[in-house]
Design a protein around this motif. Structure first.
Motif, mmCIF file in Angstrom:
data_model
loop_
_atom_site.group_PDB
_atom_site.id
_atom_site.type_symbol
_atom_site.label_atom_id
_atom_site.label_comp_id
_atom_site.label_asym_id
_atom_site.label_seq_id
_atom_site.Cartn_x
_atom_site.Cartn_y
_atom_site.Cartn_z
ATOM 1 N N LEU A 157 42.139 41.620 27.592
ATOM 2 C CA LEU A 157 41.598 40.825 28.690
ATOM 3 C C LEU A 157 41.216 41.748 29.844
ATOM 4 N N PRO A 158 39.975 41.711 30.281
ATOM 5 C CA PRO A 158 39.515 42.614 31.345
ATOM 6 C C PRO A 158 40.142 42.251 32.685
ATOM 7 N N PRO A 159 40.159 43.186 33.624
ATOM 8 C CA PRO A 159 40.707 42.879 34.960
ATOM 9 C C PRO A 159 39.830 41.872 35.689
ATOM 10 N N ALA A 160 40.431 41.190 36.645
ATOM 11 C CA ALA A 160 39.682 40.209 37.435
ATOM 12 C C ALA A 160 38.623 40.911 38.273
ATOM 13 N N ARG A 161 37.527 40.240 38.483
ATOM 14 C CA ARG A 161 36.457 40.795 39.309
ATOM 15 C C ARG A 161 36.711 40.465 40.777
ATOM 16 N N TRP A 162 36.393 41.427 41.640
ATOM 17 C CA TRP A 162 36.638 41.236 43.063
ATOM 18 C C TRP A 162 35.840 40.059 43.618
ATOM 19 N N GLU A 163 34.609 39.887 43.139
ATOM 20 C CA GLU A 163 33.779 38.810 43.683
ATOM 21 C C GLU A 163 34.365 37.431 43.422
ATOM 22 N N SER A 164 35.188 37.313 42.369
ATOM 23 C CA SER A 164 35.806 36.024 42.075
ATOM 24 C C SER A 164 37.000 35.739 42.980
ATOM 25 N N ARG A 165 37.440 36.747 43.750
ATOM 26 C CA ARG A 165 38.611 36.579 44.617
ATOM 27 C C ARG A 165 38.243 36.562 46.095
ATOM 28 N N VAL A 166 36.951 36.711 46.409
ATOM 29 C CA VAL A 166 36.540 36.865 47.803
ATOM 30 C C VAL A 166 36.913 35.657 48.648
ATOM 31 N N SER A 167 36.567 34.456 48.182
ATOM 32 C CA SER A 167 36.795 33.257 48.993
ATOM 33 C C SER A 167 38.279 33.038 49.264
ATOM 34 N N LEU A 168 39.097 33.118 48.212
ATOM 35 C CA LEU A 168 40.535 32.929 48.390
ATOM 36 C C LEU A 168 41.137 34.049 49.220
ATOM 37 N N GLY A 169 40.691 35.286 48.981
ATOM 38 C CA GLY A 169 41.227 36.419 49.728
ATOM 39 C C GLY A 169 40.889 36.344 51.204
ATOM 40 N N THR A 170 39.660 35.961 51.516
ATOM 41 C CA THR A 170 39.247 35.840 52.917
ATOM 42 C C THR A 170 40.062 34.782 53.641
ATOM 43 N N PHE A 171 40.221 33.633 52.988
ATOM 44 C CA PHE A 171 40.997 32.557 53.605
ATOM 45 C C PHE A 171 42.464 32.955 53.745
#
Length: 204
Positions: free
Chosen positions: A63-77
């Motif tokens: 399983l590949p690592p998570a992509r940063w772009e998929s975490r942007v919204s949650l990370g920003t909030f």
């Protein structure tokens, strides 16, 4: 004595025929059920970064690592939430109302949870699911085991991620729940679920 023997033979024959007929029906039904089981290909949907290797009773899913772009919204909030909580807590303490700072504890917990959801998959990197016989193991590619258990009690579910709207593939064994991959397109998530379920059904 002869009458008793004939009666016994006469009574036993229908029962023997009924039993034979019942076994034939069960055999036909069993054969039909097995014929209906869908075939799952090891080849992932086009564009997927997941790779699969199956050798005998062993299934390995990289399983590949998570992509940063998929975490942007949650990370920003999460960062904004935690920053606001820190400023509010510091202000309360500076005003001399240290007791009031205790009310910020639930907000700290929520912020920590969001940051963990954001950076946890990124820091974990690539992972591998190994199902070998009656045991399964979920680990990082460096060999560190994150979770393991018995294949017979394992279930694979597809859940909707409330943050990203994508699909999460989750393994459950009793009260243990492991999110092996998250934010997948529906087609890719359903393929991965079918692949895992198809492999572990022989150990149920």
């Amino acid at each position: 004595m002869r009458k008793s023997s004939i009666a016994t033979t006469f009574d036993g024959l229908p029962r023997l025929r009924a039993t034979t007929q019942y076994k034939s029906v069960v055999a036909c039904n069993t054969s039909f059920t097995r014929f209906q089981l869908p075939q799952v290909t090891l080849e992932p949907p086009r564009g997927s970064r997941i790779s699969v290797d199956r050798r005998g009773e062993e299934l390995r899913v990289l399983l590949p690592p998570a992509r940063w772009e998929s975490r942007v919204s949650l990370g920003t909030f999460g960062i904004a939430w935690t920053t606001f909580t820190a400023v509010w807590t510091a202000g309360v303490i500076a005003a001399g109302a240290s007791f009031m700072a205790l009310f910020s504890i639930p907000f700290w917990v929520s912020g920590a949870g969001m940051l963990k959801e954001t950076f946890g998959p990124l820091l974990r990197g690539a992972a591998e699911l190994q199902i070998r016989g009656d045991r399964w193991k979920f680990c990082r590619v460096d060999g560190k085991v994150l979770e393991e258990g018995r294949t017979a009690d394992l279930q694979c579910l597809v859940l909707t991620n409330g943050t990203t709207g994508g699909k999460d593939v989750v393994l459950e064994e009793g009260l243990v729940s492991v999110k092996v991959q998250e934010g997948l397109p529906e087609v890719e998530a359903e393929w991965l679920q079918a692949l895992i379920e198809k492999h572990i059904e022989r150990y149920k």
